[in-house]
Design an enzyme around this catalytic site. Structure first.
Site, PDB file in Angstrom:
ATOM      1  N   THR A 137       1.124  -1.386  -0.031  1.00 22.05           N
ATOM      2  CA  THR A 137      -0.064   0.051   0.274  1.00 22.05           C
ATOM      3  C   THR A 137       0.676   1.718  -0.085  1.00 22.05           C
ATOM      4  OG1 THR A 137      -1.558  -1.973   1.271  1.00 22.05           O
ATOM      5  CG2 THR A 137      -1.995   1.315   1.374  1.00 22.05           C
TER       6      THR A 137
ATOM      7  N   THR B 176      -4.124   1.249  -2.546  1.00 19.01           N
ATOM      8  CA  THR B 176      -3.602   0.219  -2.609  1.00 19.01           C
ATOM      9  C   THR B 176      -3.452  -0.397  -3.173  1.00 19.01           C
ATOM     10  OG1 THR B 176      -3.359  -1.501  -0.632  1.00 19.01           O
ATOM     11  CG2 THR B 176      -6.037  -0.552  -0.893  1.00 19.01           C
TER      12      THR B 176
ATOM     13  N   ASN C 172      -3.828  -3.916  -2.363  1.00 21.10           N
ATOM     14  CA  ASN C 172      -4.096  -5.110  -0.503  1.00 21.10           C
ATOM     15  C   ASN C 172      -2.027  -5.733  -0.443  1.00 21.10           C
ATOM     16  OD1 ASN C 172      -4.721  -5.803   2.169  1.00 21.10           O
ATOM     17  ND2 ASN C 172      -5.552  -7.938   1.506  1.00 21.10           N
TER      18      ASN C 172
ATOM     19  N   GLU D  94      -8.233  -7.329  -2.488  1.00 23.37           N
ATOM     20  CA  GLU D  94      -9.011  -6.558  -1.436  1.00 23.37           C
ATOM     21  C   GLU D  94     -10.209  -7.440  -0.771  1.00 23.37           C
ATOM     22  OE1 GLU D  94      -7.692  -3.733  -0.628  1.00 23.37           O
ATOM     23  OE2 GLU D  94      -7.327  -3.837  -2.112  1.00 23.37           O
TER      24      GLU D  94
ATOM     25  N   SER E  69     -11.327  -0.902   4.752  1.00 25.24           N
ATOM     26  CA  SER E  69     -10.622  -0.398   4.813  1.00 25.24           C
ATOM     27  C   SER E  69     -10.296  -0.245   5.765  1.00 25.24           C
ATOM     28  CB  SER E  69      -9.885   0.169   3.357  1.00 25.24           C
ATOM     29  OG  SER E  69      -8.776   1.071   3.606  1.00 25.24           O
ATOM     30  N   SER E  70      -8.440   0.586   6.130  1.00 28.63           N
ATOM     31  CA  SER E  70      -8.077   0.642   7.478  1.00 28.63           C
ATOM     32  C   SER E  70      -7.411   1.728   7.031  1.00 28.63           C
ATOM     33  CB  SER E  70      -6.928   0.038   8.202  1.00 28.63           C
ATOM     34  OG  SER E  70      -7.367  -1.248   8.505  1.00 28.63           O
TER      35      SER E  70
ATOM     36  N   GLY F 141      -0.114   0.296   5.923  1.00 29.12           N
ATOM     37  CA  GLY F 141       0.180  -0.440   6.950  1.00 29.12           C
ATOM     38  C   GLY F 141      -0.876  -1.874   7.447  1.00 29.12           C
TER      39      GLY F 141
HETATM   40  O1  DON Z   1      -7.840  -1.005   3.208  1.00 26.78           O
HETATM   41  C1  DON Z   1      -6.674  -1.763   3.906  1.00 26.78           C
HETATM   42  O2  DON Z   1      -6.519  -1.050   4.707  1.00 26.78           O
HETATM   43  C2  DON Z   1      -5.810  -2.783   3.568  1.00 26.78           C
HETATM   44  N1  DON Z   1      -5.973  -3.266   2.146  1.00 26.78           N
HETATM   45  C3  DON Z   1      -4.121  -1.891   3.534  1.00 26.78           C
HETATM   46  C4  DON Z   1      -3.415  -2.860   2.852  1.00 26.78           C
HETATM   47  C5  DON Z   1      -2.193  -2.441   3.401  1.00 26.78           C
HETATM   48  O3  DON Z   1      -1.688  -1.259   3.817  1.00 26.78           O
HETATM   49  C6  DON Z   1      -1.036  -3.581   3.105  1.00 26.78           C
HETATM   50  N2  DON Z   1       0.115  -3.467   3.977  1.00 26.78           N
HETATM   51  N3  DON Z   1       0.443  -3.137   4.637  1.00 26.78           N
END
Ligand code: DON
Length: 566
Positions: free
Chosen positions: A377, A395, A397, A416, A448-449, A468
């Protein structure tokens, strides 16, 4: 002393008094002029420079954001790409408008939860993270076209030009890119178009290798010529659907045609004289950050030693992540008690359950329901000469998403689908356990985060975000707290980090974040600390309104990034 809180009663009664406001923070931007120069911080110097190239052609921050995003889609494919999605916060200086662009992926119509469950009833991680069934319908191409049409000044043919040029001419992937190929080599090798692109002679390439991507250049050219239709219809759509289906995927032409960007109202929360503008659902990030800040606003952290201020912050994180797991999902599909979760009174109730010197075991916080995320990401931040601002987190993912390149397109599809609660109560790749609110349904966006945010103060503004996985939320939170404490862009990106997400019940810590005495006090309070690496890739730009100067910093943990002011 810690009391087991009666959550459901607290939650139900507080819902009735939700929504009380806090003295509004001063919105410095309503008075500010543009700074007269621009700042961009991204995870790759080629992308930062592409942004400046497009500004020099007369573009604004939004055109620059399109150039940065599309260049990252060429040079940092392990992290984001046009086969993935993004969430961006925009501030338009001309009418002071803040808007959240949701270009998150959606579940295809034929989504079938059964394929993600193994014979043992546990999530089948191979299906949910590798290959075409792990991929949601991409949002990034539609999101970039939307930004160009509604906010940019330049046509896509100009803002996508740097990405197209680099895809055609090639570039030398850095160590991080090559390391990601190494991590994913077994899965990349399964799919001929992925292997042809990333495993020349069947091997992980050595440093100095030049990656040329003629198919991706053509795909980007079709977007440059036709906008979103250049991806979701016609040649590209045909190639994507046939590649997905040939490899056991379930996408249809109708899924691609139906994809829509959503504009959403950002969330805002006031904290210690600052207004934080942040991501609404289907990101859980803004809700969690708001809850944590609302809890912390009842304490004076500056009067405490590091162990006690950290303890309270961990306890606030624990409580916010419990709610994250329980309530949040796609707002177009589920009703969420947002007024309750965002209210000061609710935070007062949560704060009252925190012991000043004892960790609350997560098991004592009732709920209906966690592995090591890598740092893929990507996030970038922009402020232009007129004061337009972009915070964008993008991202696919996990590293290289599904590791599946759709033949003929050069596009790596995301994975995702793993962000859905595919098996309710079971952790996803980030240890997040979702409930029904985040169960997959046709056309639904997975939670999502990602937490792109603005921090607005009377004297200073920050544009902030990070990759992250679940730690995005706590990294951005810690960045906000540091900015409010007066820290600069480079101090914020360099600061050591820690994270708690309710379950697993432990604090993940970066090496060196706490001295020995602080560590001992936290352990004596009942916290379980665990060292972890890596820690994000934060890209921050700041604007000091008193001197009208900009600053930009890219996370020093990764040398490929570049923060630049010009
Ligand atoms: O949308 C999200 O929260 C996750 N797909 C983000 C993935 C991510 O940050 C990968 N890195 N560690």
């Amino acid at each position: 002393m810690v009391h087991a809180p009666s959550w459901r009663i607290v939650a139900a009664s507080l819902f009735l008094v939700a929504g009380a406001g806090h003295a509004a923070a001063q919105d410095a931007l309503s008075a500010a002029r543009g700074p007269g120069h621009a700042a961009i911080a991204s995870a790759n110097f080629l992308a930062t420079n592409a942004g400046f190239e497009v500004l020099a052609k007369g573009g604004n921050a939004f055109d620059a954001a399109i150039a940065v995003s599309s260049t990252l889609a060429v040079v940092e494919q392990q992290s984001s790409g046009i086969g993935g999605g993004f969430m961006a916060l925009l501030h338009r200086a001309s009418d002071k408008r803040d808007v959240f662009i949701d270009a998150r992926e959606t579940a295809p119509k034929a989504v079938d939860m059964k394929v993600y469950v193994g014979k043992d009833g546990k999530p089948n991680r191979d299906v949910s993270t590798n290959g075409p069934l792990s991929a949601g319908i991409p949002g990034e191409p539609a999101g970039l076209a939307w930004m160009a049409e509604h906010y940019g000044k330049l046509p896509l043919s100009v803002s996508l030009a740097p990405a197209i040029r680099i895809a055609k001419e090639g570039f030398q992937p850095d160590k991080r890119f090559l390391g990601a190929i190494d991590d994913r080599k077994d899965t990349l090798a399964r799919y001929p178009a992925s292997a042809a692109l990333y495993l020349p002679d069947g091997k992980v390439p050595a440093q100095g290798w030049t990656l040329r991507q003629p198919d991706l250049a053509k795909t980007l050219e079709r977007i440059a010529a036709k906008g979103a239709d250049g991806f979701y219809k016609g040649e590209t759509a045909k190639l994507l659907v046939s590649a997905s289906r040939e490899a056991g995927g379930n996408w249809t032409a109708a899924d691609l045609e139906a994809y829509k960007v959503k504009e959403r109202e950002p969330l805002t929360v006031d904290y210690k004289g600052y207004r934080i503008v942040t991501a609404p659902p289907p990101s859980s990030g803004g809700v969690a950050i708001a809850e944590i800040l609302n809890i912390l606003s009842g304490f004076d952290l500056t009067k405490m030693d590091l162990a006690h201020s950290t303890h309270l912050t961990i306890e606030a994180m624990r409580r916010a992540f419990r709610d994250h797991n329980e309530y949040l999902g796609d707002p177009d599909f589920v009703k969420m008690p947002l007024d309750m979760l965002l209210s000061r009174h609710y935070a007062d109730g949560l704060r009252a359950t925190i012991s000043p010197d004892k960790a609350t075991p997560s098991d004592l916080l009732p709920t209906s329901m966690a592995p090591e995320p890598g740092m893929h990401t990507t996030h970038f931040s922009v402020i232009d000469a007129d004061g337009n601002m972009v915070a964008s987190t993008l991202t696919v993912n996990l590293e290289f998403g599904s590791a599946f390149v759709a033949k003929g397109t050069g596009v790596v599809l995301n994975d995702e689908m793993d962000d859905f609660a595919l098996v309710p109560g079971q952790p996803n790749a980030f240890g997040l356990r979702g409930a029904l609110a985040n169960a997959p349904e046709p056309g639904k966006r997975m939670l999502s985060s990602m937490s792109p945010s603005f921090v607005l103060g009377a004297n200073r503004t920050a544009v902030i975000g990070s990759p992250g996985g679940s730690t995005i939320i706590t990294q951005v939170l810690e960045g906000i707290l540091a900015f409010v404490d007066g820290k600069s862009a480079s101090e914020i990106t360099a600061q050591k980090r820690y994270h708690h997400q309710y379950l697993p019940d432990r604090v993940d810590v970066e090496d060196g974040v706490f001295d020995a005495a602080t560590t001992k006090t936290l352990v004596d309070m009942g916290h379980v600390l665990r060292n972890r690496s890596p820690w994000g890739f934060m890209n921050v730009v700041t604007w000091d309104h008193r001197t009208n100067t900009l600053d930009a910093a890219s996370d020093p943990r990764r040398p490929s990034g570049l923060g630049k002011v010009q």
